[in-house]
Design a protein around this motif. Structure first.
Motif, PDB file in Angstrom:
ATOM      1  N   LEU A 285       0.821  -1.207   0.000  1.00  0.00           N
ATOM      2  CA  LEU A 285       0.000   0.000   0.000  1.00  0.00           C
ATOM      3  C   LEU A 285       0.855   1.257   0.000  1.00  0.00           C
ATOM      4  N   ALA A 286       1.898   1.278   0.820  1.00  0.00           N
ATOM      5  CA  ALA A 286       2.773   2.452   0.876  1.00  0.00           C
ATOM      6  C   ALA A 286       3.459   2.699  -0.464  1.00  0.00           C
ATOM      7  N   ASP A 287       3.871   1.629  -1.151  1.00  0.00           N
ATOM      8  CA  ASP A 287       4.493   1.778  -2.473  1.00  0.00           C
ATOM      9  C   ASP A 287       3.500   2.344  -3.483  1.00  0.00           C
ATOM     10  N   VAL A 288       2.265   1.863  -3.419  1.00  0.00           N
ATOM     11  CA  VAL A 288       1.222   2.373  -4.324  1.00  0.00           C
ATOM     12  C   VAL A 288       0.982   3.860  -4.063  1.00  0.00           C
ATOM     13  N   ILE A 289       0.920   4.230  -2.792  1.00  0.00           N
ATOM     14  CA  ILE A 289       0.674   5.631  -2.449  1.00  0.00           C
ATOM     15  C   ILE A 289       1.803   6.518  -2.946  1.00  0.00           C
ATOM     16  N   GLU A 290       3.045   6.063  -2.813  1.00  0.00           N
ATOM     17  CA  GLU A 290       4.176   6.853  -3.319  1.00  0.00           C
ATOM     18  C   GLU A 290       4.058   7.099  -4.814  1.00  0.00           C
ATOM     19  N   SER A 291       3.719   6.047  -5.572  1.00  0.00           N
ATOM     20  CA  SER A 291       3.589   6.197  -7.025  1.00  0.00           C
ATOM     21  C   SER A 291       2.390   7.072  -7.382  1.00  0.00           C
ATOM     22  N   TYR A 292       1.293   6.871  -6.689  1.00  0.00           N
ATOM     23  CA  TYR A 292       0.095   7.689  -6.913  1.00  0.00           C
ATOM     24  C   TYR A 292       0.402   9.155  -6.635  1.00  0.00           C
ATOM     25  N   TRP A 293       1.119   9.422  -5.559  1.00  0.00           N
ATOM     26  CA  TRP A 293       1.465  10.790  -5.197  1.00  0.00           C
ATOM     27  C   TRP A 293       2.246  11.478  -6.312  1.00  0.00           C
ATOM     28  N   GLU A 294       3.241  10.798  -6.856  1.00  0.00           N
ATOM     29  CA  GLU A 294       4.064  11.405  -7.899  1.00  0.00           C
ATOM     30  C   GLU A 294       3.246  11.779  -9.126  1.00  0.00           C
ATOM     31  N   ILE A 295       2.248  10.974  -9.450  1.00  0.00           N
ATOM     32  CA  ILE A 295       1.431  11.233 -10.638  1.00  0.00           C
ATOM     33  C   ILE A 295       0.322  12.230 -10.351  1.00  0.00           C
ATOM     34  N   ALA A 296      -0.387  12.044  -9.241  1.00  0.00           N
ATOM     35  CA  ALA A 296      -1.648  12.749  -9.031  1.00  0.00           C
ATOM     36  C   ALA A 296      -1.525  14.024  -8.195  1.00  0.00           C
ATOM     37  N   LEU A 297      -0.554  14.077  -7.282  1.00  0.00           N
ATOM     38  CA  LEU A 297      -0.539  15.202  -6.354  1.00  0.00           C
ATOM     39  C   LEU A 297       0.765  15.983  -6.322  1.00  0.00           C
ATOM     40  N   ALA A 298       1.906  15.336  -6.492  1.00  0.00           N
ATOM     41  CA  ALA A 298       3.181  16.060  -6.390  1.00  0.00           C
ATOM     42  C   ALA A 298       3.258  17.269  -7.320  1.00  0.00           C
ATOM     43  N   PRO A 299       2.808  17.159  -8.582  1.00  0.00           N
ATOM     44  CA  PRO A 299       2.890  18.342  -9.451  1.00  0.00           C
ATOM     45  C   PRO A 299       2.046  19.516  -8.963  1.00  0.00           C
ATOM     46  N   TYR A 300       1.000  19.250  -8.188  1.00  0.00           N
ATOM     47  CA  TYR A 300       0.091  20.291  -7.718  1.00  0.00           C
ATOM     48  C   TYR A 300       0.382  20.718  -6.277  1.00  0.00           C
ATOM     49  N   TRP A 301       1.267  19.992  -5.600  1.00  0.00           N
ATOM     50  CA  TRP A 301       1.445  20.212  -4.182  1.00  0.00           C
ATOM     51  C   TRP A 301       1.899  21.625  -3.821  1.00  0.00           C
ATOM     52  N   PRO A 302       2.802  22.277  -4.561  1.00  0.00           N
ATOM     53  CA  PRO A 302       3.176  23.650  -4.174  1.00  0.00           C
ATOM     54  C   PRO A 302       1.967  24.580  -4.072  1.00  0.00           C
ATOM     55  N   ARG A 303       1.066  24.486  -5.055  1.00  0.00           N
ATOM     56  CA  ARG A 303      -0.118  25.341  -5.008  1.00  0.00           C
ATOM     57  C   ARG A 303      -1.040  24.944  -3.852  1.00  0.00           C
ATOM     58  N   MET A 304      -1.253  23.637  -3.687  1.00  0.00           N
ATOM     59  CA  MET A 304      -2.101  23.152  -2.596  1.00  0.00           C
ATOM     60  C   MET A 304      -1.526  23.555  -1.241  1.00  0.00           C
ATOM     61  N   ARG A 305      -0.226  23.348  -1.093  1.00  0.00           N
ATOM     62  CA  ARG A 305       0.401  23.662   0.192  1.00  0.00           C
ATOM     63  C   ARG A 305       0.298  25.147   0.501  1.00  0.00           C
ATOM     64  N   SER A 306       0.462  26.003  -0.496  1.00  0.00           N
ATOM     65  CA  SER A 306       0.333  27.448  -0.272  1.00  0.00           C
ATOM     66  C   SER A 306      -1.058  27.787   0.230  1.00  0.00           C
ATOM     67  N   LEU A 307      -2.071  27.164  -0.377  1.00  0.00           N
ATOM     68  CA  LEU A 307      -3.440  27.414   0.058  1.00  0.00           C
ATOM     69  C   LEU A 307      -3.654  26.943   1.496  1.00  0.00           C
ATOM     70  N   LEU A 308      -3.188  25.729   1.812  1.00  0.00           N
ATOM     71  CA  LEU A 308      -3.390  25.166   3.147  1.00  0.00           C
ATOM     72  C   LEU A 308      -2.640  25.964   4.205  1.00  0.00           C
ATOM     73  N   GLU A 309      -1.390  26.321   3.918  1.00  0.00           N
ATOM     74  CA  GLU A 309      -0.627  27.099   4.890  1.00  0.00           C
ATOM     75  C   GLU A 309      -1.220  28.493   5.063  1.00  0.00           C
ATOM     76  N   GLY A 310      -1.753  29.055   3.982  1.00  0.00           N
ATOM     77  CA  GLY A 310      -2.411  30.355   4.091  1.00  0.00           C
ATOM     78  C   GLY A 310      -3.627  30.292   4.994  1.00  0.00           C
ATOM     79  N   ASP A 311      -4.365  29.187   4.912  1.00  0.00           N
ATOM     80  CA  ASP A 311      -5.528  29.026   5.779  1.00  0.00           C
ATOM     81  C   ASP A 311      -5.106  28.951   7.242  1.00  0.00           C
ATOM     82  N   VAL A 312      -4.048  28.196   7.525  1.00  0.00           N
ATOM     83  CA  VAL A 312      -3.573  28.078   8.904  1.00  0.00           C
ATOM     84  C   VAL A 312      -3.129  29.444   9.434  1.00  0.00           C
ATOM     85  N   LEU A 313      -2.411  30.206   8.611  1.00  0.00           N
ATOM     86  CA  LEU A 313      -1.972  31.530   9.048  1.00  0.00           C
ATOM     87  C   LEU A 313      -3.155  32.444   9.320  1.00  0.00           C
TER      88      LEU A 313
END
Length: 346
Positions: free
Chosen positions: A131-159
């Motif tokens: 499962l962990a290996d699948v999640i790592e591969s899924y992350w690289e395809i589905a979320l890693a390219p978008y993570w900078p934008r997502m993280r900025s939004l999430l951190e902005g909400d926390v601030l």
């Protein structure tokens, strides 16, 4: 309705955290039923094609996120123990989950079931590694390219919420978590489809986790083995996937017009060919500019099947935000009027 009763100690131990692993789980729910999640349709359409092209077998992960998600096993994405958003740390916790905890999470009338889940239940150590290996591969395809934008939004909400707490106290913080959540005296009332009843937090506090893919709902974890957790949609999530490719002139003056244009276009991950088509720059020219931007730490590359996709880094997001802010300040300082100037004559 789920009622969470706070003590003074609970208020003192309430904190925020981000969870990339939870975003994986929540995004699977969106991908399985994109029509029910129109807000994320730009993302789900792109990622659905990439996953299909990659050949990744992510059925075990999909099986663990039933639809409707009446009960997602907590061990799949447990509440993070630190505020640092680190998928590697979370996957290490997942791999180390005790076998009895896995079997307990996969038992009961509301637990997901399939042949793959049966194998996970019968051999948790091997199943968790898979499962962990699948999640790592899924992350690289589905979320890693978008993570900078997502993280900025999430951190902005926390601030934003940290400022609310600093300026107005816990009442304002807990009363501003979304339309399905209300605060009255010492109790947080959480609108739920499936969870009901009253709970005492027992001095453990509440972990608040902003999450892109839970919108428009909230998800909670209430149990003896984890800190009570509320996952809620962050402010501004409705604009997350909007295209914002206006050329920032101030940034163009520093890095050059072509490179500024490429950074503006990378509000969503794109290949060299996509960028060449959008900008009119030759594919060779795009490649050269991207190489320079990667060396400067402004662009990252992620492989998705046969394609290499480029995306802005957090450093680039900061530069673009600063350039747009300067433009907006200038517009406010010199508003457009019917008179654009005056004529001098004699």
């Amino acid at each position: 309705m789920l009622d969470l009763a706070f003590s003074v100690r609970d208020l003192a131990r309430t904190r925020f955290a981000l969870s990339p692993l939870w975003e994986v789980v929540a995004s699977v729910r969106v991908l399985k039923h994109p029509a029910e999640n129109p807000l994320h349709r730009p993302w789900s359409d792109e990622v659905g094609r990439r996953l299909a092209a990659s050949g990744l077998d992510w059925r075990l992960l999909a099986d663990l996120v039933p639809q409707p998600p009446r009960s997602i096993p907590v061990f799949v994405a447990p509440p993070p123990t630190t505020s640092v958003a680190d998928l590697g740390i979370e996957l290490a916790v997942l791999r180390a989950t005790p076998s009895e905890q896995v079997r307990s999470g996969l038992s009961g009338p509301r637990a997901p079931c399939s042949e793959r889940i049966d194998r996970l239940r019968s051999d948790p150590c091997r199943g968790l590694a898979e499962l962990a290996d699948v999640i790592e591969s899924y992350w690289e395809i589905a979320l890693a390219p978008y993570w900078p934008r997502m993280r900025s939004l999430l951190e902005g909400d926390v601030l934003h919420r940290a400022r609310l707490f600093a300026e107005h106290g816990a009442d304002q913080l807990l009363g501003d978590l979304g339309s399905g959540v209300t605060w009255d005296e010492d109790t947080l009332y959480v609108g739920h489809h499936y969870a009901r009843g009253s709970r005492q937090l027992g001095g453990r506090g509440l972990l608040l986790v902003p999450s892109v893919f839970v919108w428009p709902r909230v998800f909670s974890v209430i149990g003896p083995n984890w800190q009570p957790t509320l996952r809620y949609p962050p402010r501004g999530v409705a604009t997350l996937w909007e295209r914002r490719s206006t050329l920032p002139q101030a940034l163009a003056a520093v890095v050059g017009r072509s490179r500024a244009r490429l950074l503006a276009e990378l509000d969503t991950p794109a290949s060299t060919i996509d960028l060449a088509r959008r900008t009119g720059i030759t594919a060779g020219g795009v490649s050269q500019h991207l190489t320079a931007l990667r060396s400067a730490g402004l662009v990252d590359a992620h492989r998705s099947g046969r394609y290499v996709l480029y995306v802005r880094t957090e450093a680039a997001e900061v530069l673009l935000a600063a350039a747009h802010a300067r433009r907006d300040d200038a517009a406010r300082a010199w508003p457009e009027t019917g008179d654009q100037g005056c004529a001098l004559g004699g």
